[in-house]
Design a protein around this motif. Structure first.
Motif, PDB file in Angstrom:
ATOM      1  N   MET A   1       0.995  -1.235  -0.114  1.00  0.00           N
ATOM      2  CA  MET A   1      -0.161   0.009   0.027  1.00  0.00           C
ATOM      3  C   MET A   1       0.879   1.324   0.139  1.00  0.00           C
ATOM      4  O   MET A   1       1.730   1.409   0.732  1.00  0.00           O
ATOM      5  N   SER A   2       0.658   2.212  -1.106  1.00  0.00           N
ATOM      6  CA  SER A   2       1.456   3.372  -1.101  1.00  0.00           C
ATOM      7  C   SER A   2       1.416   4.234   0.287  1.00  0.00           C
ATOM      8  O   SER A   2       0.175   4.368   0.736  1.00  0.00           O
ATOM      9  N   THR A   7       2.635  10.730  -1.913  1.00  0.00           N
ATOM     10  CA  THR A   7       1.800  11.407  -2.775  1.00  0.00           C
ATOM     11  C   THR A   7       1.697  12.930  -2.084  1.00  0.00           C
ATOM     12  O   THR A   7       0.955  13.913  -2.621  1.00  0.00           O
ATOM     13  N   CYS A 157       4.740  -0.166  -3.112  1.00  0.00           N
ATOM     14  CA  CYS A 157       3.569  -0.947  -3.900  1.00  0.00           C
ATOM     15  C   CYS A 157       2.489  -0.530  -3.594  1.00  0.00           C
ATOM     16  O   CYS A 157       2.086  -0.107  -2.146  1.00  0.00           O
ATOM     17  N   GLN A 158       1.299  -0.417  -4.495  1.00  0.00           N
ATOM     18  CA  GLN A 158      -0.083  -0.132  -3.886  1.00  0.00           C
ATOM     19  C   GLN A 158      -0.390  -1.395  -3.431  1.00  0.00           C
ATOM     20  O   GLN A 158      -1.519  -0.873  -2.321  1.00  0.00           O
ATOM     21  N   SER A 159      -0.437  -2.359  -3.659  1.00  0.00           N
ATOM     22  CA  SER A 159      -0.688  -3.774  -2.893  1.00  0.00           C
ATOM     23  C   SER A 159      -0.230  -3.756  -1.502  1.00  0.00           C
ATOM     24  O   SER A 159       1.075  -3.675  -1.212  1.00  0.00           O
ATOM     25  N   ARG A 160      -1.119  -3.940  -0.529  1.00  0.00           N
ATOM     26  CA  ARG A 160      -0.931  -3.834   0.849  1.00  0.00           C
ATOM     27  C   ARG A 160       0.067  -5.024   1.276  1.00  0.00           C
ATOM     28  O   ARG A 160       1.012  -4.745   2.115  1.00  0.00           O
ATOM     29  N   SER A 163       3.730  -4.247  -0.292  1.00  0.00           N
ATOM     30  CA  SER A 163       4.436  -3.305   0.344  1.00  0.00           C
ATOM     31  C   SER A 163       4.933  -3.796   1.682  1.00  0.00           C
ATOM     32  O   SER A 163       5.913  -2.994   2.146  1.00  0.00           O
ATOM     33  N   GLU A 185       0.325  -3.891 -10.133  1.00  0.00           N
ATOM     34  CA  GLU A 185       1.298  -2.842  -9.895  1.00  0.00           C
ATOM     35  C   GLU A 185       1.325  -2.085 -11.273  1.00  0.00           C
ATOM     36  O   GLU A 185       1.066  -2.794 -12.185  1.00  0.00           O
ATOM     37  N   THR A 189       5.454   1.866 -11.654  1.00  0.00           N
ATOM     38  CA  THR A 189       5.940   1.273 -10.212  1.00  0.00           C
ATOM     39  C   THR A 189       6.948  -0.037 -10.732  1.00  0.00           C
ATOM     40  O   THR A 189       7.924  -0.209 -10.113  1.00  0.00           O
TER      41      THR A 189
END
Length: 268
Positions: A1-2, A7, A157-160, A163, A185, A189
């Motif tokens: 998770m980002s 951001t 990574c966006q994936s918890r 990440s 992803e 990334t």
């Protein structure tokens, strides 16, 4: 998770300032107890948070980054220092002829914080820094050793799951790429993480390069828990155990951050 700081530029800047004030500056100050008036350059300065405590101490600073948009962010945070002439912010490649011509042997301290692990041909870069350091100058490096649990920066990574999953960057390249793709992803990334497979740097590799390019290591510090993990994972910083520091290669897997000061060897 980002993470939020990926951001949120303001949050990222604030965290950089606190980390630099509490850990980076005190480490460098062991070699330079009186910082006022020293010339400091940071390569890959981003939003300028690492330089802020040095500006507060009276250093004359130059921040360099390849990304003009990040230099513009730094100007927003540090505009008063830039207007006074204490800080210059430059979007440029340090290998450019005009940069070299202006800044040859100009800096007492050069900072690379979480930067060297992203740079190709590290041997070339570290050797080149000698041309930018003043007599008696030193370079600081802070980086995560490649073999440590998150040495591949998979926390972006966006994936918890990915990440927080340790050591996945050490998988064979095709398997690692396939895992990132299967987790959804983005191509950007995946490209960034795969580039790190080529540029990630271990403790032994860094020290070998420093020796081969003619430097003495004047300071080193091993962290079991990287100070920046206070923000990423809510973990308190902790230095590495003494016995672990003495085990070559193995220490790479359990040391989440290294700090170094290196100084060009005196001419024989």
């Amino acid at each position: 998770m980002s993470l939020p700081q990926h951001t949120d530029a303001t949050l990222r800047y604030q965290q950089q300032v606190e980390n630099s004030r509490n850990y980076v500056l005190p480490f460098i100050a062991r070699e330079f107890p009186d910082l006022r008036g020293l010339r400091v350059m940071e390569i890959g300065c981003g939003e300028g948070g690492v330089l802020t405590p040095f500006l507060e101490q009276g250093c004359d600073c130059v921040g360099v980054d390849l990304w003009p948009e990040r230099i513009e962010l730094a100007k927003g945070f540090l505009g008063s220092y830039a207007e006074s002439g204490q800080l210059r912010l430059i979007a440029k490649n340090i290998y450019d002829v005009d940069f070299f011509g202006e800044f040859r042997h100009a800096f007492d301290i050069i900072i690379l914080k979480d930067a060297i692990e992203h740079i190709p041909d590290q041997h070339k870069l570290i050797a080149y820094l000698k041309e930018l350091l003043s007599p008696g100058g030193q370079a600081y490096f802070g980086f995560p050793p490649w073999y440590m649990p998150h040495g591949g920066h998979q926390q972006i990574c966006q994936s918890r799951v990915l990440s927080f999953l340790p050591y996945i960057h050490l998988l064979p390249r095709p398997l690692y790429r396939g895992l990132l793709k299967a987790a959804g992803e983005s191509q950007g990334t995946i490209q960034e993480l795969m580039e790190l497979v080529d540029t990630g740097i271990s403790i032994e590799r860094f020290e070998k390069i420093a020796k081969e390019t003619g430097y003495d290591i004047t300071q080193r510090k091993y962290y079991l828990i990287n100070p920046i993990y206070k923000y990423k994972f809510k973990l308190q910083p902790r230095e590495q155990f003494g016995w672990m520091k003495g085990i070559p290669f193995v220490r790479n897997f359990f040391t989440t951050c290294m700090y170094y000061m290196i100084k060009p060897k005196a001419a024989q």
